[in-house]
Design a protein around this motif. Structure first.
Motif, PDB file in Angstrom:
ATOM      1  N   LYS A  51       1.051  -1.581   0.214  1.00  0.00           N
ATOM      2  CA  LYS A  51       0.276  -0.179   0.102  1.00  0.00           C
ATOM      3  C   LYS A  51       0.992   1.265   0.228  1.00  0.00           C
ATOM      4  O   LYS A  51       0.876   2.144  -0.634  1.00  0.00           O
ATOM      5  CB  LYS A  51      -1.108  -0.222   1.027  1.00  0.00           C
ATOM      6  CG  LYS A  51      -1.696  -0.891   0.511  1.00  0.00           C
ATOM      7  CD  LYS A  51      -3.372  -0.641   2.861  1.00  0.00           C
ATOM      8  CE  LYS A  51      -4.162  -1.968   2.450  1.00  0.00           C
ATOM      9  NZ  LYS A  51      -4.471  -1.735   3.899  1.00  0.00           N
ATOM     10  N   GLU A  52       2.218   1.309   1.475  1.00  0.00           N
ATOM     11  CA  GLU A  52       2.965   2.110   1.008  1.00  0.00           C
ATOM     12  C   GLU A  52       3.489   2.476  -0.588  1.00  0.00           C
ATOM     13  O   GLU A  52       3.299   3.745  -0.785  1.00  0.00           O
ATOM     14  CB  GLU A  52       3.989   2.407   1.948  1.00  0.00           C
ATOM     15  CG  GLU A  52       2.971   2.099   3.411  1.00  0.00           C
ATOM     16  CD  GLU A  52       2.105   0.866   3.827  1.00  0.00           C
ATOM     17  OE1 GLU A  52       2.844  -0.472   3.214  1.00  0.00           O
ATOM     18  OE2 GLU A  52       2.203   1.107   4.414  1.00  0.00           O
ATOM     19  N   LYS A  53       4.079   1.924  -0.946  1.00  0.00           N
ATOM     20  CA  LYS A  53       4.864   1.795  -2.375  1.00  0.00           C
ATOM     21  C   LYS A  53       3.470   1.684  -3.918  1.00  0.00           C
ATOM     22  O   LYS A  53       4.174   2.996  -4.302  1.00  0.00           O
ATOM     23  CB  LYS A  53       4.983  -0.125  -3.107  1.00  0.00           C
ATOM     24  CG  LYS A  53       6.629  -0.316  -2.519  1.00  0.00           C
ATOM     25  CD  LYS A  53       6.861  -1.624  -2.991  1.00  0.00           C
ATOM     26  CE  LYS A  53       7.833  -2.063  -1.880  1.00  0.00           C
ATOM     27  NZ  LYS A  53       9.065  -2.195  -2.250  1.00  0.00           N
ATOM     28  N   LEU A  54       2.586   1.848  -3.506  1.00  0.00           N
ATOM     29  CA  LEU A  54       1.792   1.950  -4.165  1.00  0.00           C
ATOM     30  C   LEU A  54       1.415   3.376  -4.416  1.00  0.00           C
ATOM     31  O   LEU A  54       1.374   4.379  -4.776  1.00  0.00           O
ATOM     32  CB  LEU A  54       0.274   1.317  -4.561  1.00  0.00           C
ATOM     33  CG  LEU A  54      -0.561   1.449  -5.329  1.00  0.00           C
ATOM     34  CD1 LEU A  54       0.009   1.417  -6.829  1.00  0.00           C
ATOM     35  CD2 LEU A  54      -1.867   0.565  -4.579  1.00  0.00           C
ATOM     36  N   GLN A  55       1.208   3.961  -2.938  1.00  0.00           N
ATOM     37  CA  GLN A  55       0.876   5.728  -2.987  1.00  0.00           C
ATOM     38  C   GLN A  55       2.320   6.417  -3.104  1.00  0.00           C
ATOM     39  O   GLN A  55       1.452   7.063  -3.818  1.00  0.00           O
ATOM     40  CB  GLN A  55       1.065   5.626  -1.489  1.00  0.00           C
ATOM     41  CG  GLN A  55      -0.024   7.231  -0.664  1.00  0.00           C
ATOM     42  CD  GLN A  55      -0.445   7.223   0.756  1.00  0.00           C
ATOM     43  OE1 GLN A  55      -0.940   6.406   1.114  1.00  0.00           O
ATOM     44  NE2 GLN A  55      -1.266   8.052   0.801  1.00  0.00           N
ATOM     45  N   ALA A  56       3.464   5.675  -3.033  1.00  0.00           N
ATOM     46  CA  ALA A  56       4.318   6.496  -3.110  1.00  0.00           C
ATOM     47  C   ALA A  56       4.599   7.138  -4.365  1.00  0.00           C
ATOM     48  O   ALA A  56       5.007   7.695  -5.217  1.00  0.00           O
ATOM     49  CB  ALA A  56       5.761   5.879  -2.768  1.00  0.00           C
ATOM     50  N   THR A  57       4.147   5.994  -5.356  1.00  0.00           N
ATOM     51  CA  THR A  57       4.477   6.384  -6.643  1.00  0.00           C
ATOM     52  C   THR A  57       3.342   7.431  -7.788  1.00  0.00           C
ATOM     53  O   THR A  57       3.998   8.291  -8.766  1.00  0.00           O
ATOM     54  CB  THR A  57       2.905   5.023  -7.898  1.00  0.00           C
ATOM     55  OG1 THR A  57       1.997   5.559  -7.337  1.00  0.00           O
ATOM     56  CG2 THR A  57       4.048   3.552  -7.588  1.00  0.00           C
ATOM     57  N   GLY A  58       1.877   7.828  -6.698  1.00  0.00           N
ATOM     58  CA  GLY A  58       2.058   8.999  -6.929  1.00  0.00           C
ATOM     59  C   GLY A  58       0.826   8.578  -8.386  1.00  0.00           C
ATOM     60  O   GLY A  58       0.131   9.294  -8.320  1.00  0.00           O
ATOM     61  N   ILE A  59       0.925   7.617  -8.575  1.00  0.00           N
ATOM     62  CA  ILE A  59      -0.222   7.639  -9.562  1.00  0.00           C
ATOM     63  C   ILE A  59      -1.346   7.119  -8.980  1.00  0.00           C
ATOM     64  O   ILE A  59      -1.744   6.424  -8.442  1.00  0.00           O
ATOM     65  CB  ILE A  59       0.171   6.204 -10.883  1.00  0.00           C
ATOM     66  CG1 ILE A  59       1.612   6.520 -11.188  1.00  0.00           C
ATOM     67  CG2 ILE A  59      -0.578   5.778 -11.541  1.00  0.00           C
ATOM     68  CD1 ILE A  59       2.511   5.138 -11.657  1.00  0.00           C
ATOM     69  N   PRO A  60      -1.967   7.638  -9.442  1.00  0.00           N
ATOM     70  CA  PRO A  60      -4.256   7.445  -9.294  1.00  0.00           C
ATOM     71  C   PRO A  60      -4.169   5.728  -9.554  1.00  0.00           C
ATOM     72  O   PRO A  60      -4.080   5.493 -10.382  1.00  0.00           O
ATOM     73  CB  PRO A  60      -4.888   8.315 -10.728  1.00  0.00           C
ATOM     74  CG  PRO A  60      -4.171   9.099 -10.716  1.00  0.00           C
ATOM     75  CD  PRO A  60      -2.519   9.090 -10.896  1.00  0.00           C
ATOM     76  N   ALA A  61      -4.926   4.836  -8.367  1.00  0.00           N
ATOM     77  CA  ALA A  61      -5.254   3.592  -8.418  1.00  0.00           C
ATOM     78  C   ALA A  61      -6.097   3.061  -7.422  1.00  0.00           C
ATOM     79  O   ALA A  61      -6.686   3.814  -6.453  1.00  0.00           O
ATOM     80  CB  ALA A  61      -3.358   2.928  -7.842  1.00  0.00           C
ATOM     81  N   GLU A  62      -6.614   2.297  -7.867  1.00  0.00           N
ATOM     82  CA  GLU A  62      -7.905   1.454  -6.947  1.00  0.00           C
ATOM     83  C   GLU A  62      -7.271   0.154  -6.462  1.00  0.00           C
ATOM     84  O   GLU A  62      -6.996  -0.130  -7.762  1.00  0.00           O
ATOM     85  CB  GLU A  62      -9.542   1.937  -7.683  1.00  0.00           C
ATOM     86  CG  GLU A  62     -10.055   3.359  -7.474  1.00  0.00           C
ATOM     87  CD  GLU A  62      -9.891   3.668  -6.093  1.00  0.00           C
ATOM     88  OE1 GLU A  62     -10.808   2.669  -4.987  1.00  0.00           O
ATOM     89  OE2 GLU A  62      -9.985   4.627  -6.182  1.00  0.00           O
ATOM     90  N   VAL A  63      -7.328  -0.170  -5.565  1.00  0.00           N
ATOM     91  CA  VAL A  63      -7.196  -1.288  -5.300  1.00  0.00           C
ATOM     92  C   VAL A  63      -8.869  -2.035  -4.798  1.00  0.00           C
ATOM     93  O   VAL A  63      -9.877  -1.877  -3.994  1.00  0.00           O
ATOM     94  CB  VAL A  63      -6.426  -2.114  -4.991  1.00  0.00           C
ATOM     95  CG1 VAL A  63      -6.145  -3.526  -3.888  1.00  0.00           C
ATOM     96  CG2 VAL A  63      -5.345  -1.377  -4.861  1.00  0.00           C
ATOM     97  N   ILE A  64      -9.229  -3.842  -5.535  1.00  0.00           N
ATOM     98  CA  ILE A  64     -10.327  -4.433  -4.820  1.00  0.00           C
ATOM     99  C   ILE A  64     -10.012  -5.298  -4.402  1.00  0.00           C
ATOM    100  O   ILE A  64      -9.389  -6.625  -4.817  1.00  0.00           O
ATOM    101  CB  ILE A  64     -11.773  -4.201  -5.904  1.00  0.00           C
ATOM    102  CG1 ILE A  64     -12.253  -3.220  -5.909  1.00  0.00           C
ATOM    103  CG2 ILE A  64     -12.618  -5.482  -5.016  1.00  0.00           C
ATOM    104  CD1 ILE A  64     -12.988  -3.600  -7.101  1.00  0.00           C
ATOM    105  N   THR A  65      -9.727  -6.201  -2.582  1.00  0.00           N
ATOM    106  CA  THR A  65      -9.119  -6.858  -2.300  1.00  0.00           C
ATOM    107  C   THR A  65     -10.690  -7.460  -1.963  1.00  0.00           C
ATOM    108  O   THR A  65     -11.645  -7.686  -1.619  1.00  0.00           O
ATOM    109  CB  THR A  65      -8.767  -7.004  -1.353  1.00  0.00           C
ATOM    110  OG1 THR A  65      -7.210  -6.235  -1.209  1.00  0.00           O
ATOM    111  CG2 THR A  65      -8.171  -8.225  -0.488  1.00  0.00           C
ATOM    112  N   HIS A  66     -10.280  -9.660  -2.171  1.00  0.00           N
ATOM    113  CA  HIS A  66     -11.417 -10.299  -2.254  1.00  0.00           C
ATOM    114  C   HIS A  66     -10.575 -11.773  -1.772  1.00  0.00           C
ATOM    115  O   HIS A  66     -10.285 -11.922  -2.554  1.00  0.00           O
ATOM    116  CB  HIS A  66     -13.192 -10.084  -2.818  1.00  0.00           C
ATOM    117  CG  HIS A  66     -12.811  -9.979  -4.381  1.00  0.00           C
ATOM    118  ND1 HIS A  66     -12.800 -11.299  -4.576  1.00  0.00           N
ATOM    119  CD2 HIS A  66     -12.115  -9.073  -5.276  1.00  0.00           C
ATOM    120  CE1 HIS A  66     -12.688 -11.419  -6.062  1.00  0.00           C
ATOM    121  NE2 HIS A  66     -12.266 -10.066  -6.172  1.00  0.00           N
TER     122      HIS A  66
END
Length: 95
Positions: free
Chosen positions: A38-53
């Motif tokens: 989650k931190e690595k994804l946020q650090a990219t600054g690229i808009p993203a969405e994650v669905i976990t299930h």
């Protein structure tokens, strides 16, 4: 020391994917993804969405019964304009 780059035709396959604005991947939190994904994804600054299930099922090849798939996540991210497969791979490789 000199470095020698060795290549052959088998390893020089052309990437046939085209540039795109939206990219996606599936990954397994706690398995193939790092704990700090989650931190690595946020650090990219690229808009993203994650669905976990973990509600998906597949038929067991031997019994035919529906068996739950393990916890997985669907990640989609968007660049401001078309981007190369290599740029997308730089994000997905961490997952």
């Amino acid at each position: 020391q000199s470095k020698i780059n060795m290549t052959n035709n088998d390893t020089q396959k052309k990437d046939t994917r085209k540039k795109a604005r939206y990219w996606w991947c599936v990954f397994y939190p706690g398995d193939s993804a790092p704990e700090d994904w989650k931190e690595k994804l946020q650090a990219t600054g690229i808009p993203a969405e994650v669905i976990t299930h973990d509600k998906d099922t597949d038929p067991d090849p031997e019994t035919g019964e529906q068996v739950a798939k393990k916890l997985h996540a669907h990640l989609i991210w968007a660049y401001s304009g078309p981007n190369t497969p290599a740029a997308a791979d730089a994000i997905a490789v961490d997952f």
